[in-house]
Motif scaffolding. Structure first.
Motif, PDB file in Angstrom:
ATOM      1  N   LEU A   1       0.866  -1.069  -0.045  1.00  0.00           N
ATOM      2  CA  LEU A   1       0.189   0.137  -0.213  1.00  0.00           C
ATOM      3  C   LEU A   1       0.802   1.325  -0.151  1.00  0.00           C
ATOM      4  CD1 LEU A   1      -2.682  -1.059   2.763  1.00  0.00           C
ATOM      5  CD2 LEU A   1      -2.841  -0.836  -0.020  1.00  0.00           C
TER       6      LEU A   1
ATOM      7  N   ASP B   1      -3.503   4.779  -4.486  1.00  0.00           N
ATOM      8  CA  ASP B   1      -4.496   3.912  -3.868  1.00  0.00           C
ATOM      9  C   ASP B   1      -5.795   4.293  -3.654  1.00  0.00           C
ATOM     10  OD1 ASP B   1      -2.569   1.652  -3.909  1.00  0.00           O
ATOM     11  OD2 ASP B   1      -2.033   2.123  -1.812  1.00  0.00           O
TER      12      ASP B   1
ATOM     13  N   ASN C   1      -6.116  -3.185  -3.471  1.00  0.00           N
ATOM     14  CA  ASN C   1      -5.314  -4.023  -3.289  1.00  0.00           C
ATOM     15  C   ASN C   1      -5.941  -5.469  -3.150  1.00  0.00           C
ATOM     16  OD1 ASN C   1      -6.177  -3.529  -0.647  1.00  0.00           O
ATOM     17  ND2 ASN C   1      -4.524  -4.500   0.262  1.00  0.00           N
TER      18      ASN C   1
END
Length: 697
Positions: A515, A539, A641
């Motif tokens: 991340l 993200d 993710n």
């Protein structure tokens, strides 16, 4: 034996007792059912059990099949020796292909008249209309995108929607739609100058000299320029003199004449800036006119013109001496630059391959505020490569638009930004200093610059001093994982001349794994000077992510949206409307239809344009398949993710869109662009480690 499978023997205090152990429940598919919290902890999308597919065949069966196929492939096949073709043979085959019936002359295709081509028999394309129509594939369903927009189609008979064309369309205005909606094209005159290396960059060269960044080849270049100037001024080679004049005429700026360039570059006074150029331009024009008139015998008029020119030049220089200070720097003060306020604007990141003009148009309709073109290499732009210049194209709907360039040296970048400012209409220029691709890093560009702060400084200073447009940069946290360094440079980046910096919260070594480190992005944002705008990247996949980053660090001007927009471009709408959009499969298909229409307008509605549109559509579908509909999730919102298990959609189309097989992406493309040609295959250009099963079939 049956009881032993349910109970485990545990030894405690020298005593053996039977302790019952409850196994995780299994769902109807026979797979172990975990709680949504456990799935999220493992980065697995928590999809509702009723939508899960049965497990795939056992790995042993797959391995056996793979090994059998491998063994068959190793067996010698008769008559499969590939003949190596020479360059001459390849060129001959290409010419024969152009002459084939499938390649009708564009001029004849536009008008439908065999006599429309001015090259006649020397034309390299086919003039046989009947043969072309006989082999042409059937028309596609729908209307011609050009006719639908109210402009005549520029492809005529070659258009795959020719049946919808209106009679009497004028071929003279066939490119009306494209010219009125797209800008920043590369003209032939400029391309020829770049091909011949005759484009002069007076502004960039003067800035580089003042900053001491001329490079090792500077003296050699100066000697070549001086020799050209002597030849041109002495008149010993009339052809060279005419060529010099033609170059100046082609570039539409007489300041590019060798005499003017030499004066500007070799002047000891570094005040040779924009204020001095008008007088030099006038002098250049008059000198050319004088030389022509002297040759014609009109010496008196030439003398008068020369005196007037010298008088005007002297007056201009006197005025400049009065106004300008002796130690004036070439560098423009940051407050004098055009500034862009990125605060809370939805910024679509420059995306390689997929971030093309049609995709940006889709994102604009869905709420994006700022758009940026795909990364273009400076060396390719300076060489006049048409494919690289196509990355700078801008649509009229992009009201706040920038281009991103990538270079390894200050002189290359400075000349590129000068060329872009002269030839293109852009609002800002972004310099990529974070690209992790090996081919870019190996050349010293992209994220390799993070290991060379002195080189970074030279590039930013040279670029910002050369143009009036705002210069922004995009970086990563550092080159090596665990060794972040942008926080130590953030205070200097603004003083070097950048107006904004985007920080991707990963190192180059991480690529796109793990991340993004937003805590480090916040740290850099708080250290940045007030004049430097800081944007975060990494993200952002829901309006909650956006709200969190903006509220946690008010010093951030905005967040850049990259892969999140590739997977669900309606993310911009979600952020503006502050909701999770449970978009239906039909609404998603309508977005794809818009993309296809924009693609046909951009790449063309003929056979080549249709297949180019299909190719980039398939590249985009390799990302959109990762989206999981909101109504199928146990936990909302989806994280970037998460990797979904195989699942069914709420209808057949939603199930098809969830497939990670390229064969299913091709089926979707056939719904929009008709059947693919025989032998068509596709493999995505950017393969993710978690999505390497995308195969044809």
């Amino acid at each position: 034996m049956e009881d032993s499978s349910k109970d485990l023997s545990v030894v405690t205090d020298s005593k053996t007792e039977s302790v019952p152990v409850s196994l995780p429940p299994s769902n109807s598919n026979g797979t172990t059912q975990r709680t949504p919290e456990e799935l999220v902890a493992r980065a697995i999308a928590p999809i509702k059990p009723e939508f899960l597919r049965p497990p795939p065949p056992s790995r042993t069966t797959q391995n056996d099949a793979a090994s059998e196929a491998k063994a068959n492939a190793k067996q010698p096949q008769p008559n499969l020796v590939k003949e190596k073709k020479s360059k001459r043979q390849i060129k001959r085959e290409r010419r024969q292909e152009q002459k084939s019936a499938s390649n009708l002359c564009p001029e004849i295709a536009k008008t439908g008249d065999v006599n429309a081509c001015s090259y006649k028999d020397k034309c390299r394309f086919s003039h046989d209309i009947e043969a072309f129509l006989a082999q042409k594939p059937a028309d596609l369903e729908g209307d011609c995108p050009f006719m639908k927009a109210g402009a005549p189609c520029p492809y005529g008979l070659a258009c795959r929607f020719v049946g919808t064309h209106k009679d009497g369309a004028s071929a003279a205005t066939s490119n009306l739609l494209k010219k009125s909606s797209e800008v920043n094209g590369l003209t032939k005159d400029v391309q020829k100058l770049l091909w011949k290396n005759k484009m002069r960059f007076t502004k960039a060269d003067a800035v580089l000299k003042s900053l001491g960044l001329t490079g090792p080849n500077w003296k050699k270049k100066q000697l070549v320029d001086k020799e050209e100037d002597k030849v041109g001024l002495s008149g010993s080679n009339a052809a060279d003199g005419i060529e010099c004049k033609k170059v100046a005429d082609d570039s539409m700026d007489c300041s590019e004449c060798p005499s003017t360039l030499s004066a500007a570059v070799n002047a000891e006074d570094v005040r040779a800036t924009d204020e001095l150029r008008p007088s030099k331009k006038a002098k250049c024009v008059v000198d050319e006119k004088c030389s022509d008139e002297v040759e014609g015998g009109n010496l008196t008029d030439a003398t008068v013109l020369e005196k007037d020119c010298e008088k005007d030049s002297a007056e201009t220089e006197m005025a400049d001496d009065v106004v300008a200070e002796p130690d004036r720097s070439l560098k423009i003060h940051p407050r004098e630059k055009m500034l862009i306020d990125f605060r809370e604007k939805l910024y679509l990141a420059p995306l390689t391959t997929v971030g093309n003009l049609p995709f940006r148009r889709v994102c604009k309709t869905l709420g994006a505020d700022v758009t940026c073109g795909e990364m273009a290499m400076c060396t390719n732009l300076l060489q006049g490569q048409a494919s690289e210049w196509a990355l700078l194209r801008r649509h009229s709907s992009e009201d706040l638009f920038g281009v991103q360039i990538c270079g390894a040296h200050p002189d290359t970048v400075a000349r590129t930004v000068e060329l872009i400012e002269k030839e293109c209409t852009v609002d800002f220029i972004d310099i990529n200093m974070g690209c992790p691709i090996d081919i870019v890093v190996d050349k010293g560009a992209g994220s390799s610059l993070l290991t060379r702060p002195a080189r970074m400084k030279g590039i930013i200073q040279a670029a910002s001093s050369t143009v009036d447009r705002p210069i922004t940069i995009k970086v990563r946290t550092g080159y090596f994982e665990g060794k972040n360094r942008i926080d130590s440079l953030i205070a200097d980046i603004g003083s070097w001349g950048a107006t904004a910096v985007t920080i991707h919260g990963r190192s180059r070594q991480q690529r796109y794994s793990k991340l993004a480190d937003w805590d480090y992005v916040y740290q850099c944002g708080r250290k940045a000077p007030s004049a430097l705008q800081v944007l975060g990247n990494g993200d952002v996949f829901s309006y909650l992510d956006w709200n969190e980053h903006i509220s946690d660090c008010p010093e951030l001007s905005s967040c850049m949206i990259a892969r999140g927009a590739l997977i669900k471009p309606w993310l911009f709408t979600e952020i503006k409307e502050q909701r999770h959009w449970d978009i239906s499969s039909q609404e998603r298909l309508n977005i794809l239809k818009d993309y296809v229409r924009f693609g046909l307008e951009h790449w063309g509605s003929d056979k080549k344009g249709v297949e180019t549109t299909r190719h980039f559509l398939l590249e985009w579908l390799s990302y959109t398949c990762r989206y999981i509909p909101v109504g199928l999730l146990d936990v909302i919102p989806q994280r970037l993710n998460w990797r979904p298990p195989s699942y069914y959609g709420r209808d057949d189309l939603e199930t098809l869109m969830a497939s990670d097989s390229a064969a299913d992406w091709i089926r979707i493309s056939e719904m929009l662009l008709g059947k693919v040609p025989d032998g068509f295959t596709f493999a995505p250009k950017h393969k993710s480690n978690a999505y390497d099963r995308a195969e044809n079939g």
